[in-house]
Design a protein around this motif. Structure first.
Motif, PDB file in Angstrom:
ATOM      1  N   GLU A   1       4.118  -4.478  -1.669  1.00 43.00           N
ATOM      2  CA  GLU A   1       3.926  -3.293  -2.523  1.00 43.00           C
ATOM      3  C   GLU A   1       4.119  -1.981  -1.763  1.00 43.00           C
ATOM      4  O   GLU A   1       3.445  -1.716  -0.778  1.00 43.00           O
ATOM      5  CB  GLU A   1       2.526  -3.314  -3.153  1.00 43.00           C
ATOM      6  CG  GLU A   1       2.329  -2.118  -4.067  1.00 43.00           C
ATOM      7  CD  GLU A   1       0.932  -2.003  -4.658  1.00 43.00           C
ATOM      8  OE1 GLU A   1       0.220  -3.016  -4.765  1.00 43.00           O
ATOM      9  OE2 GLU A   1       0.554  -0.869  -5.018  1.00 43.00           O
ATOM     10  N   ILE A   2       5.023  -1.152  -2.282  1.00 42.84           N
ATOM     11  CA  ILE A   2       5.205   0.186  -1.710  1.00 42.84           C
ATOM     12  C   ILE A   2       4.847   1.275  -2.714  1.00 42.84           C
ATOM     13  O   ILE A   2       4.573   2.403  -2.328  1.00 42.84           O
ATOM     14  CB  ILE A   2       6.647   0.411  -1.156  1.00 42.84           C
ATOM     15  CG1 ILE A   2       7.709   0.024  -2.184  1.00 42.84           C
ATOM     16  CG2 ILE A   2       6.850  -0.360   0.138  1.00 42.84           C
ATOM     17  CD1 ILE A   2       9.142   0.377  -1.753  1.00 42.84           C
TER      18      ILE A   2
ATOM     19  N   HIS B   1      -2.557  -2.093   5.609  1.00 43.64           N
ATOM     20  CA  HIS B   1      -3.595  -1.188   5.113  1.00 43.64           C
ATOM     21  C   HIS B   1      -4.127  -0.279   6.217  1.00 43.64           C
ATOM     22  O   HIS B   1      -4.529  -0.759   7.272  1.00 43.64           O
ATOM     23  CB  HIS B   1      -4.762  -1.972   4.511  1.00 43.64           C
ATOM     24  CG  HIS B   1      -4.425  -2.608   3.198  1.00 43.64           C
ATOM     25  ND1 HIS B   1      -3.875  -3.860   3.109  1.00 43.64           N
ATOM     26  CD2 HIS B   1      -4.558  -2.151   1.928  1.00 43.64           C
ATOM     27  CE1 HIS B   1      -3.674  -4.146   1.826  1.00 43.64           C
ATOM     28  NE2 HIS B   1      -4.078  -3.130   1.088  1.00 43.64           N
TER      29      HIS B   1
HETATM   30  P1  ATP Z   1      -2.687  -2.835  -2.247  1.00 48.72           P
HETATM   31  O1  ATP Z   1      -2.826  -3.811  -3.361  1.00 48.72           O
HETATM   32  O2  ATP Z   1      -1.540  -3.123  -1.335  1.00 48.72           O
HETATM   33  O3  ATP Z   1      -3.970  -2.561  -1.529  1.00 48.72           O
HETATM   34  P2  ATP Z   1      -3.116  -0.766  -4.159  1.00 48.72           P
HETATM   35  O4  ATP Z   1      -2.809  -1.469  -5.415  1.00 48.72           O
HETATM   36  O5  ATP Z   1      -4.532  -0.580  -3.736  1.00 48.72           O
HETATM   37  O6  ATP Z   1      -2.293  -1.446  -2.932  1.00 48.72           O
HETATM   38  P3  ATP Z   1      -2.378   1.795  -5.245  1.00 48.72           P
HETATM   39  O7  ATP Z   1      -3.778   2.145  -5.563  1.00 48.72           O
HETATM   40  O8  ATP Z   1      -1.443   1.485  -6.345  1.00 48.72           O
HETATM   41  O9  ATP Z   1      -2.348   0.634  -4.156  1.00 48.72           O
HETATM   42  O10 ATP Z   1      -1.777   2.961  -4.316  1.00 48.72           O
HETATM   43  C1  ATP Z   1      -0.424   3.386  -4.395  1.00 48.72           C
HETATM   44  C2  ATP Z   1       0.320   3.073  -3.124  1.00 48.72           C
HETATM   45  O11 ATP Z   1      -0.361   3.559  -1.970  1.00 48.72           O
HETATM   46  C3  ATP Z   1       0.504   1.598  -2.848  1.00 48.72           C
HETATM   47  O12 ATP Z   1       1.595   1.080  -3.563  1.00 48.72           O
HETATM   48  C4  ATP Z   1       0.737   1.574  -1.364  1.00 48.72           C
HETATM   49  O13 ATP Z   1       2.087   1.880  -1.076  1.00 48.72           O
HETATM   50  C5  ATP Z   1      -0.116   2.712  -0.858  1.00 48.72           C
HETATM   51  N1  ATP Z   1      -1.389   2.226  -0.317  1.00 48.72           N
HETATM   52  C6  ATP Z   1      -2.470   1.820  -1.009  1.00 48.72           C
HETATM   53  N2  ATP Z   1      -3.479   1.495  -0.193  1.00 48.72           N
HETATM   54  C7  ATP Z   1      -3.019   1.709   1.067  1.00 48.72           C
HETATM   55  C8  ATP Z   1      -3.596   1.584   2.377  1.00 48.72           C
HETATM   56  N3  ATP Z   1      -4.849   1.199   2.520  1.00 48.72           N
HETATM   57  N4  ATP Z   1      -2.835   1.902   3.453  1.00 48.72           N
HETATM   58  C9  ATP Z   1      -1.568   2.335   3.291  1.00 48.72           C
HETATM   59  N5  ATP Z   1      -0.971   2.482   2.100  1.00 48.72           N
HETATM   60  C10 ATP Z   1      -1.680   2.178   0.985  1.00 48.72           C
END
Ligand code: ATP
Ligand code: MG
Length: 433
Positions: free
Chosen positions: A356-357, A217
Motif C-alpha cells: 500500500e502506497i 511503518h
Molecule cells: P497500513 O495499512 O499500511 O498501515 P493505512 O491503511 O493505515 O496503511 P492510511 O491511513 O490509508 O494508511 O494512510 C494513507 C497512506 O499513508 C498509506 O497508504 C501509506 O502510504 C501511508 N502510511 C500510513 N501509515 C504509515 C506509516 N506508519 N508509516 C509510513 N507511511 C504510512
C-alpha cells in the motif's frame, strides 16, 4: 555576488573545465611511496585526485596525513583517466586542509544498527545521498502535479483534539492543561477547506504510534494528501494513478545517476511510468487470491501485507483495489448505495512487495451512520460536531486520498526498509539521533 571559482565535481565535468577548484571531503585515501590518491566527495559526485611526490613533495606529505572525511579545498588539472573510479582524475597542484577528521566511526561492513546510531554521519553515504535526492524529486513532483491541476495548498493543524485513523495509533501530547493528539491525517480539516478552495492538497508530517515492527511503518512520516469537492471514487482513483505515473516520470527524468548508484531496475521504472494501472474491486482481489493462488481469505477481512503483495505481483504494476468491506473501514468511508457492505474507498498497491502506497475514499455524507460507527469504536461523536456541521451547510459529494511519501520513496529507490527513505527515522525503537 562575486562568482566563486569553486564548482561542484558535477559542474566541473559538465562544463568540461580543465583547471578546476573543488572543495569537499575525503571519501577514500590511499598512499604509495610515489603518489597519494584521494577520492574527493562533494554533494554532487566523487572524483579521484592524485598528488605526486616527485612533482610536489610538500603537498605529498600534507596529503599523506589526510583521514576519511577530512575537509579540503583543492585545485588542479582535470583529465580523463579510465583507471579512475568515475573515469576522470584531478592532478592536484594545490590543496588547503580545512580540518583533519578524527577517525570516522563508520568503516566498511557495519551493522544496520551502527549506521542508524550514526545517522548524522551516515547521511553522507552515497546511498543516502542518492535516496535524499530522489526524495527531493518525489516531493517536488507532488507539488508540481497538484499545482498544475489547479489545486491549492492548504495546511491543517498538527495538534488535533480528536482522532481520525483509530485510537490505537494516537500520540497524546500535553497541551497546556489539556491533552491533544498529533495529526494522524489532514483529512477532516481538508474537508472543511474544500468548501472554500474546491480542490486542495498538502504534504505534512504525520504521526502514528505504530507498534508493529514492519519495514513499512514509521511513527513519524510525511503524507501527501488531496481532497476535492464534487469528486467521486472513479475520478479519484484516476487522479491517484496520474500522480504516481508523474512521480515515476520525474524520478526517471532527474535521477538516473542516483538510481544507478542504488542499483535500481530502471527498465522497470520506465514501465511503471507509462503503463496502465488496473482497478479491481476487493471482491475480485479475493477471487484472484483464493482461486489463482489457493489462498484462503474470507470476505470481510482486511488484506494483509502478503495478500497485497500477491495482488500487485499478479499485475506487475500498481493496482487500485476498491470497495473494501464497510465494516472494517474508518467511520468516514461511505457505504456504496448498490451494496452497503462495500465502502466507496480504495488503496493503491505497489508491486515488488512494496504494497500500500495510497489510501483514499469518497467521504460519507450520512451523519447518523457516521455517529453510529464512531460510537461503536468507543468514540464520543460530540467532538466531531464541527465536522458534521460541514454536512449541514451546502453538503456536496467529495473525496480524497493520502499518499505515504516514504512508501513511494522506498519503492522508487528499491529500499528494503522504509527507515532509509527519511533522513532521521522515527519508529517505536528508533528515537535518536
Ligand atoms: P497500513 O495499512 O499500511 O498501515 P493505512 O491503511 O493505515 O496503511 P492510511 O491511513 O490509508 O494508511 O494512510 C494513507 C497512506 O499513508 C498509506 O497508504 C501509506 O502510504 C501511508 N502510511 C500510513 N501509515 C504509515 C506509516 N506508519 N508509516 C509510513 N507511511 C504510512
Ligand atoms: Mg496503518
Amino acid at each position: 555576488m562575486k562568482e566563486s571559482k569553486y564548482t561542484t565535481i558535477d559542474e566541473a565535468l559538465k562544463k568540461d573545465l580543465t583547471q578546476v577548484y573543488l572543495r569537499g571531503w575525503v571519501f577514500r585515501q590511499r598512499a604509495s611511496n610515489k603518489f597519494v590518491f584521494i577520492v574527493l566527495r562533494d554533494e554532487s559526485d566523487i572524483i579521484q585526485c592524485v598528488i605526486s611526490k616527485s612533482k610536489n613533495a610538500e603537498l605529498f606529505e600534507k596529503a599523506e596525513k589526510l583521514t576519511i572525511e577530512s575537509s579540503i579545498k583543492i585545485s588542479g588539472e582535470l583529465k580523463e583517466d579510465e583507471r579512475a573510479p568515475t573515469g576522470f582524475e584531478v592532478s592536484v597542484s594545490d590543496m588547503e586542509i580545512i580540518q583533519i577528521a578524527e577517525p570516522f566511526p563508520i568503516t566498511e561492513h557495519q551493522s544496520p544498527e551502527l549506521l542508524y546510531d550514526n545517522r548524522h554521519l551516515w547521511l553522507r553515504s552515497r546511498k543516502l545521498n542518492a535516496v535524499l535526492k530522489i526524495r527531493h524529486t518525489v516531493v517536488g513532483a507532488i507539488h508540481e502535479f497538484f499545482r498544475s491541476l489547479g489545486y491549492y495548498e492548504f495546511d491543517a493543524p498538527i495538534f488535533q483534539p480528536s482522532q481520525s485513523e483509530g485510537g490505537s495509533t494516537l500520540f497524546e501530547v500535553k497541551y497546556f492543561e489539556d491533552i491533544m493528539y498529533l495529526s494522524q491525517t489532514w483529512q477532516l480539516y481538508a474537508e472543511a477547506g474544500i468548501f472554500s478552495l474546491g480542490k486542495i492538497y498538502n504534504m505534512g508530517p504525520t504521526f502514528r504510534a505504530e507498534k508493529s515492527k514492519t519495514s513499512r511503518h514509521l511513527a513519524e512520516f510525511w503524507m501527501a494528501e488531496m481532497e476535492a469537492a464534487w469528486m467521486t471514487l472513479d475520478e479519484l482513483t484516476e487522479v491517484a494513478k496520474d500522480e504516481i505515473r508523474f512521480i515515476v516520470q520525474e524520478v526517471l527524468k532527474h535521477n538516473k545517476k542516483e538510481l544507478e548508484i542504488l542499483e535500481r531496475d530502471i527498465k522497470l521504472l520506465e514501465h511503471y511510468a507509462k503503463a496502465e494501472y488496473p482497478t479491481i474491486k476487493y471482491a475480485e482481489a479475493l477471487d484472484i487470491l483464493n482461486n489463482k493462488y489457493q489462498m484462503d481469505v474470507p470476505w470481510g477481512k482486511d488484506l494483509r501485507t502478503m495478500e497485497e503483495a500477491k495482488i500487485a505481483e499478479h499485475f506487475k504494476v500498481p493496482v487500485v483495489v476498491t470497495h473494501y468491506p464497510t465494516e472494517i473501514m474508518g467511520f468516514y468511508k461511505p457505504p456504496s448505495e448498490d451494496n452497503p457492505k462495500e465502502a466507496l474507498c480504495f488503496d493503491m498497491l505497489a508491486p515488488e512487495g512494496y504494497c500500500e502506497i495510497i489510501g483514499g475514499s469518497e467521504r460519507s455524507l450520512l451523519v447518523d451512520d457516521m455517529k453510529k460507527r464512531l460510537k461503536a469504536e468507543g468514540e464520543n461523536p460530540e467532538i466531531y460536531d464541527w465536522y458534521f456541521a460541514l454536512r449541514r451547510y451546502g453538503s456536496v459529494p467529495h473525496s480524497g486520498y493520502g499518499l505515504g511519501v516514504e512508501r513511494v520513496v522506498q519503492w522508487m529507490c528499491g529500499l528494503d526498509n522504509i527507515k532509509d527513505a527519511i533522513a532521521f527515522p522515527r519508529t517505536m525503537l528508533r528515537k535518536a539521533p
